[in-house]
Design an enzyme around this catalytic site. Sequence first.
Site, PDB file in Angstrom:
ATOM      1  N   HIS A 125      -9.149  -3.776  -1.940  1.00 35.35           N
ATOM      2  CA  HIS A 125      -8.126  -3.048  -1.177  1.00 35.35           C
ATOM      3  C   HIS A 125      -8.482  -1.564  -1.126  1.00 35.35           C
ATOM      4  O   HIS A 125      -8.462  -0.946  -0.057  1.00 35.35           O
ATOM      5  CB  HIS A 125      -6.755  -3.270  -1.831  1.00 35.35           C
ATOM      6  CG  HIS A 125      -5.630  -2.505  -1.203  1.00 35.35           C
ATOM      7  ND1 HIS A 125      -4.561  -3.114  -0.580  1.00 35.35           N
ATOM      8  CD2 HIS A 125      -5.408  -1.166  -1.101  1.00 35.35           C
ATOM      9  CE1 HIS A 125      -3.741  -2.182  -0.113  1.00 35.35           C
ATOM     10  NE2 HIS A 125      -4.229  -0.989  -0.422  1.00 35.35           N
ATOM     11  N   GLU A 126      -8.846  -0.973  -2.286  1.00 37.21           N
ATOM     12  CA  GLU A 126      -9.132   0.465  -2.361  1.00 37.21           C
ATOM     13  C   GLU A 126     -10.439   0.808  -1.635  1.00 37.21           C
ATOM     14  O   GLU A 126     -10.529   1.829  -0.968  1.00 37.21           O
ATOM     15  CB  GLU A 126      -9.169   0.944  -3.818  1.00 37.21           C
ATOM     16  CG  GLU A 126      -7.885   0.702  -4.616  1.00 37.21           C
ATOM     17  CD  GLU A 126      -6.613   1.164  -3.918  1.00 37.21           C
ATOM     18  OE1 GLU A 126      -6.675   2.100  -3.091  1.00 37.21           O
ATOM     19  OE2 GLU A 126      -5.550   0.572  -4.188  1.00 37.21           O
TER      20      GLU A 126
ATOM     21  N   HIS B 177     -10.044   1.252   2.044  1.00 39.33           N
ATOM     22  CA  HIS B 177      -9.535   2.577   2.419  1.00 39.33           C
ATOM     23  C   HIS B 177     -10.686   3.538   2.730  1.00 39.33           C
ATOM     24  O   HIS B 177     -10.562   4.402   3.596  1.00 39.33           O
ATOM     25  CB  HIS B 177      -8.704   3.174   1.270  1.00 39.33           C
ATOM     26  CG  HIS B 177      -7.262   2.764   1.264  1.00 39.33           C
ATOM     27  ND1 HIS B 177      -6.385   3.112   2.259  1.00 39.33           N
ATOM     28  CD2 HIS B 177      -6.538   2.052   0.359  1.00 39.33           C
ATOM     29  CE1 HIS B 177      -5.173   2.632   1.972  1.00 39.33           C
ATOM     30  NE2 HIS B 177      -5.241   1.976   0.822  1.00 39.33           N
TER      31      HIS B 177
ATOM     32  N   CYS C 128       0.845  -1.193   0.000  1.00 43.74           N
ATOM     33  CA  CYS C 128       0.000   0.000   0.000  1.00 43.74           C
ATOM     34  C   CYS C 128       0.884   1.248   0.000  1.00 43.74           C
ATOM     35  O   CYS C 128       1.859   1.300   0.749  1.00 43.74           O
ATOM     36  CB  CYS C 128      -0.903  -0.017   1.237  1.00 43.74           C
ATOM     37  SG  CYS C 128      -1.985   1.413   1.344  1.00 43.74           S
TER      38      CYS C 128
HETATM   39 NI    NI Z   1      -3.654   1.030  -0.114  1.00 38.89          NI
END
Ligand code: NI
Length: 208
Positions: free
Chosen positions: A194-195, A198, A149
């Site tokens: 993953h995004e 966030h 990341c």
């Molecule tokens: Ni990330």
Amino acid sequence: MIGFFRTLEFNMKKTSILIAALLCACTNNPAQMEGWTERELSLVNAEGGIMRVLTIDNEADTEVLRDTCTDFTAEMLLSGEYHRLAEKMVATVTSPEQDGVGIAGPQVGLKRRVVAVQRFDKEGEPFEVYPNIRITAVRGEKQEGPEGCLSVPNRRGNVLRWRDIDIRYTKTDGTETKDTTESITGFTAVIFQHECDHLDGVLYIDRL
Ligand code: NI
């Protein structure tokens, strides 16, 4: 009669002050009227095409990275500021110093639901930007794969992710917006997960 004219004159003065105030509100900083905060506007309108990437090494950055994000209004998505933000997010993630495959709003300092993802499942593997995104369905079984990341420097780790998901987001062409759903498979689906994490203040290191 004098009293009447005085009242009339007073009312006209009041009316013209009100009109002036309304004109001011309408013409002064139209983007802010549409929902952008001053802080967001200064980030989006800052000089240069590349944005600073927040990291967990910094306490103030961590506060932003760990917060949850809100949606854009339709007016925001149709504004020049959104277009500029989308361009800057892609320029940032593709810059030589970052060289990532995805980036999310909080990583460039905006607590808004937006991600830029490299579409490895499309010809030419373009980066595309998805506002107001959510994962609405997952299928099959999770598989483990290595992740890193941009906001967690010098680390990598294996994470279990779905390989078959549905996403929902607001499509915009600059003149209108439309909620859209799409199915994503393979490594691109991993990037989306993953995004999207966030946007809820979740980092991949929470899932190791
Ligand atoms: Ni990330």
